[in-house]
Design an enzyme around this catalytic site. Sequence first.
Site, PDB file in Angstrom:
ATOM      1  N   ILE A  52       0.685  -1.240  -0.039  1.00 38.36           N
ATOM      2  CA  ILE A  52       0.055   0.025   0.026  1.00 38.36           C
ATOM      3  C   ILE A  52       0.869   1.165   0.002  1.00 38.36           C
ATOM      4  O   ILE A  52       0.259   2.382  -0.310  1.00 38.36           O
ATOM      5  CB  ILE A  52      -1.000  -0.090   1.205  1.00 38.36           C
ATOM      6  CG1 ILE A  52      -0.437  -0.090   2.615  1.00 38.36           C
ATOM      7  CG2 ILE A  52      -2.357  -1.112   1.050  1.00 38.36           C
ATOM      8  CD1 ILE A  52      -1.278   0.085   3.501  1.00 38.36           C
ATOM      9  N   ALA A  74      -5.052  -3.602   5.990  1.00 36.46           N
ATOM     10  CA  ALA A  74      -3.801  -3.776   5.757  1.00 36.46           C
ATOM     11  C   ALA A  74      -3.067  -2.437   6.658  1.00 36.46           C
ATOM     12  O   ALA A  74      -3.387  -1.256   6.743  1.00 36.46           O
ATOM     13  CB  ALA A  74      -3.303  -3.316   4.364  1.00 36.46           C
ATOM     14  N   ALA A  75      -2.226  -3.087   7.433  1.00 37.31           N
ATOM     15  CA  ALA A  75      -1.275  -2.117   8.384  1.00 37.31           C
ATOM     16  C   ALA A  75      -0.115  -3.120   9.081  1.00 37.31           C
ATOM     17  O   ALA A  75      -0.152  -3.991   9.071  1.00 37.31           O
ATOM     18  CB  ALA A  75      -2.118  -1.699   9.389  1.00 37.31           C
ATOM     19  N   GLN A  76       0.649  -2.083   9.648  1.00 39.09           N
ATOM     20  CA  GLN A  76       1.716  -2.483  10.556  1.00 39.09           C
ATOM     21  C   GLN A  76       1.039  -2.539  11.603  1.00 39.09           C
ATOM     22  O   GLN A  76       0.545  -1.535  12.163  1.00 39.09           O
ATOM     23  CB  GLN A  76       2.908  -1.353  10.330  1.00 39.09           C
ATOM     24  CG  GLN A  76       4.000  -1.648  11.327  1.00 39.09           C
ATOM     25  CD  GLN A  76       3.694  -1.873  12.663  1.00 39.09           C
ATOM     26  OE1 GLN A  76       3.627  -2.970  13.245  1.00 39.09           O
ATOM     27  NE2 GLN A  76       3.483  -0.850  13.319  1.00 39.09           N
ATOM     28  N   TYR A 143       1.868   3.914  16.771  1.00 40.99           N
ATOM     29  CA  TYR A 143       0.896   3.271  16.348  1.00 40.99           C
ATOM     30  C   TYR A 143      -0.428   3.681  16.392  1.00 40.99           C
ATOM     31  O   TYR A 143      -1.261   4.224  15.409  1.00 40.99           O
ATOM     32  CB  TYR A 143       0.647   1.683  16.698  1.00 40.99           C
ATOM     33  CG  TYR A 143      -0.356   0.814  16.310  1.00 40.99           C
ATOM     34  CD1 TYR A 143      -0.647   0.546  15.129  1.00 40.99           C
ATOM     35  CD2 TYR A 143      -1.551   0.647  17.401  1.00 40.99           C
ATOM     36  CE1 TYR A 143      -1.690  -0.309  14.806  1.00 40.99           C
ATOM     37  CE2 TYR A 143      -2.403  -0.324  17.082  1.00 40.99           C
ATOM     38  CZ  TYR A 143      -2.670  -0.546  15.745  1.00 40.99           C
ATOM     39  OH  TYR A 143      -3.690  -1.286  15.318  1.00 40.99           O
ATOM     40  N   ARG A 273       5.967  -3.129  29.134  1.00 41.64           N
ATOM     41  CA  ARG A 273       6.378  -3.468  27.623  1.00 41.64           C
ATOM     42  C   ARG A 273       6.260  -1.723  27.069  1.00 41.64           C
ATOM     43  O   ARG A 273       5.148  -1.195  27.506  1.00 41.64           O
ATOM     44  CB  ARG A 273       5.705  -4.086  26.571  1.00 41.64           C
ATOM     45  CG  ARG A 273       6.223  -5.400  26.485  1.00 41.64           C
ATOM     46  CD  ARG A 273       5.414  -6.308  25.499  1.00 41.64           C
ATOM     47  NE  ARG A 273       4.271  -5.836  24.840  1.00 41.64           N
ATOM     48  CZ  ARG A 273       3.673  -6.339  23.920  1.00 41.64           C
ATOM     49  NH1 ARG A 273       4.264  -7.127  23.018  1.00 41.64           N
ATOM     50  NH2 ARG A 273       2.335  -5.784  23.754  1.00 41.64           N
TER      51      ARG A 273
HETATM   52  N1  LIG Z   1      -5.450  -7.561  16.241  1.00 39.13           N
HETATM   53  C1  LIG Z   1      -6.088  -6.726  16.828  1.00 39.13           C
HETATM   54  O1  LIG Z   1      -6.198  -6.871  18.030  1.00 39.13           O
HETATM   55  C2  LIG Z   1      -6.383  -5.260  16.476  1.00 39.13           C
HETATM   56  C3  LIG Z   1      -6.691  -4.489  17.136  1.00 39.13           C
HETATM   57  C4  LIG Z   1      -7.025  -3.248  16.750  1.00 39.13           C
HETATM   58  C5  LIG Z   1      -6.865  -2.863  15.330  1.00 39.13           C
HETATM   59  N2  LIG Z   1      -6.383  -3.851  14.478  1.00 39.13           N
HETATM   60  C6  LIG Z   1      -6.198  -3.193  13.297  1.00 39.13           C
HETATM   61  O2  LIG Z   1      -6.892  -4.516  12.358  1.00 39.13           O
HETATM   62  C7  LIG Z   1      -6.222  -4.733  11.059  1.00 39.13           C
HETATM   63  C8  LIG Z   1      -5.836  -5.987  10.883  1.00 39.13           C
HETATM   64  O3  LIG Z   1      -5.198  -6.652  11.961  1.00 39.13           O
HETATM   65  P1  LIG Z   1      -4.572  -7.987  11.914  1.00 39.13           P
HETATM   66  O4  LIG Z   1      -4.620  -8.454  13.475  1.00 39.13           O
HETATM   67  O5  LIG Z   1      -5.343  -8.697  11.025  1.00 39.13           O
HETATM   68  O6  LIG Z   1      -3.070  -7.746  11.621  1.00 39.13           O
HETATM   69  P2  LIG Z   1      -2.326  -8.801  10.401  1.00 39.13           P
HETATM   70  O7  LIG Z   1      -0.821  -8.395  10.733  1.00 39.13           O
HETATM   71  O8  LIG Z   1      -2.888 -10.168  10.636  1.00 39.13           O
HETATM   72  O9  LIG Z   1      -2.860  -8.147   9.116  1.00 39.13           O
HETATM   73  C9  LIG Z   1      -2.370  -7.170   8.426  1.00 39.13           C
HETATM   74  C10 LIG Z   1      -2.162  -7.374   7.052  1.00 39.13           C
HETATM   75  O10 LIG Z   1      -1.645  -6.285   6.285  1.00 39.13           O
HETATM   76  C11 LIG Z   1      -0.722  -6.606   5.388  1.00 39.13           C
HETATM   77  N3  LIG Z   1       0.147  -5.534   5.417  1.00 39.13           N
HETATM   78  C12 LIG Z   1       1.093  -5.139   6.209  1.00 39.13           C
HETATM   79  N4  LIG Z   1       1.712  -3.921   5.666  1.00 39.13           N
HETATM   80  C13 LIG Z   1       1.294  -3.990   4.299  1.00 39.13           C
HETATM   81  C14 LIG Z   1       1.458  -2.928   3.269  1.00 39.13           C
HETATM   82  N5  LIG Z   1       2.689  -2.167   3.331  1.00 39.13           N
HETATM   83  N6  LIG Z   1       0.919  -3.262   1.983  1.00 39.13           N
HETATM   84  C15 LIG Z   1       0.041  -4.195   1.875  1.00 39.13           C
HETATM   85  N7  LIG Z   1      -0.288  -5.227   2.896  1.00 39.13           N
HETATM   86  C16 LIG Z   1       0.433  -5.070   4.075  1.00 39.13           C
HETATM   87  C17 LIG Z   1       0.039  -7.946   6.070  1.00 39.13           C
HETATM   88  O11 LIG Z   1       0.798  -8.822   5.269  1.00 39.13           O
HETATM   89  C18 LIG Z   1      -1.098  -8.707   6.758  1.00 39.13           C
HETATM   90  O12 LIG Z   1      -1.746  -9.495   5.851  1.00 39.13           O
HETATM   91  C19 LIG Z   1      -4.829  -3.572  11.061  1.00 39.13           C
HETATM   92  O13 LIG Z   1      -5.210  -2.485  10.455  1.00 39.13           O
HETATM   93  C20 LIG Z   1      -4.809  -3.535  12.590  1.00 39.13           C
HETATM   94  O14 LIG Z   1      -3.866  -2.275  13.079  1.00 39.13           O
HETATM   95  C21 LIG Z   1      -6.110  -5.039  15.053  1.00 39.13           C
END
Ligand SMILES: NC(=O)c1ccc[n+]([C@@H]2O[C@H](COP(=O)([O-])OP(=O)(O)OC[C@H]3O[C@@H](n4cnc5c(N)ncnc54)[C@H](O)[C@@H]3O)[C@@H](O)[C@H]2O)c1
Length: 313
Positions: A52, A74-76, A143, A273
């Site tokens: 992205i 998609a995110a870090q 973040y 942490r």
């Molecule tokens: N898991 C949680 O508890 C939680 C809580 C709050 C918010 N979120 C948000 O929910 C979303 C999904 O989280 P998740 O837990 O499934 O994380 P995850 O890391 O399993 O999924 C993120 C996906 O984004 C992809 N990605 C990362 N960088 C990318 C880039 N530069 N271009 C394209 N794709 C990229 C990764 O390959 C991965 O498949 C994220 O935005 C995260 O910040 C998650």
Amino acid sequence: MRVLVTGGAGFIGSHVAEAALAAGHEVSVLDDLSVGKRANVPEGARLFEVDIRDGDAVRGAFAEARPEFVSHQAAQASVAISVREPAFDAAVNVVGSLNVMQACVEHDTARLVFASTGGAIYGEVAEGTLASESHPTHPLSPYACSKLSVEHYLAAFSAEHGLASTVLRYANVYGPRQDPHGEAGVIAIFARRLIEGEPIQVNARRTEGDDGCVRDYVHVDDVVAANLAAFEGRIDAPVLNVCTGVATNTRSLATRLREHLGSPSDLRDGPRRPGDVERSVLDPGALSRVIPDRVPLVDGLASTANWFRDTGV
Ligand SMILES: NC(=O)c1ccc[n+]([C@@H]2O[C@H](COP(=O)([O-])OP(=O)(O)OC[C@H]3O[C@@H](n4cnc5c(N)ncnc54)[C@H](O)[C@@H]3O)[C@@H](O)[C@H]2O)c1
């Protein structure tokens, strides 16, 4: 409808993609596979292997997929990584999100659903209280800053370009397919280690040996339901917490999982942490009007632990 899920090879995104397919939508996934896995992309969804941060590549994928709805997952996604590498976090989470938003504008996407964080954006939530959507935001990690800044950009894009969006502020999400080897996702990490008989560590809330941070754990099925409700126009509010309102500390989580799995693993104490908020519990009042019943933690923990045991992931 044509739905595009960014991050659809990851934990939450793959569940959203799967449910959107099951609901009869045409689904594309946009993911660079940096964390996500090809195997997570459900059969029937088209995968665009795109970063992205690459605006042209994002635009190219949108030109082919022509999504009417976008679920931007998609995110870090790690607080700890964002503390160590804030510029990388901003590149993916801010600039990458702007590329997705611009592509939505250029391709007349009807609605963008954004995965924000209720777990990090409100900062400390005082003992005995729940953070509702109107709770002041107080991001304490890079973040949280990047997620909150995208929320502001979405409001600006709505005013300037008419881009409709729904912000979903997830609490701590857990469930099958969460990466047990990452730095976020304590339930997945504990489940995997307990199954292998490895010690698990309760990171301190303040001082080593305490019960650890307090969180609101929400099952991925509830998160998926919120995403689909947003596509289907069933969420009026621009911002919605996706949570349970139930407060759980890390030690009780560890104990319950160890007991359920019958694991001999040691429970150890670790330091605090950097970047972790002490207590984050969200108000599910508005969500309850859209999704009245949520997965109870006791059931969700058991089925998630069983999934990790049965799949060997
Ligand atoms: N898991 C949680 O508890 C939680 C809580 C709050 C918010 N979120 C948000 O929910 C979303 C999904 O989280 P998740 O837990 O499934 O994380 P995850 O890391 O399993 O999924 C993120 C996906 O984004 C992809 N990605 C990362 N960088 C990318 C880039 N530069 N271009 C394209 N794709 C990229 C990764 O390959 C991965 O498949 C994220 O935005 C995260 O910040 C998650």
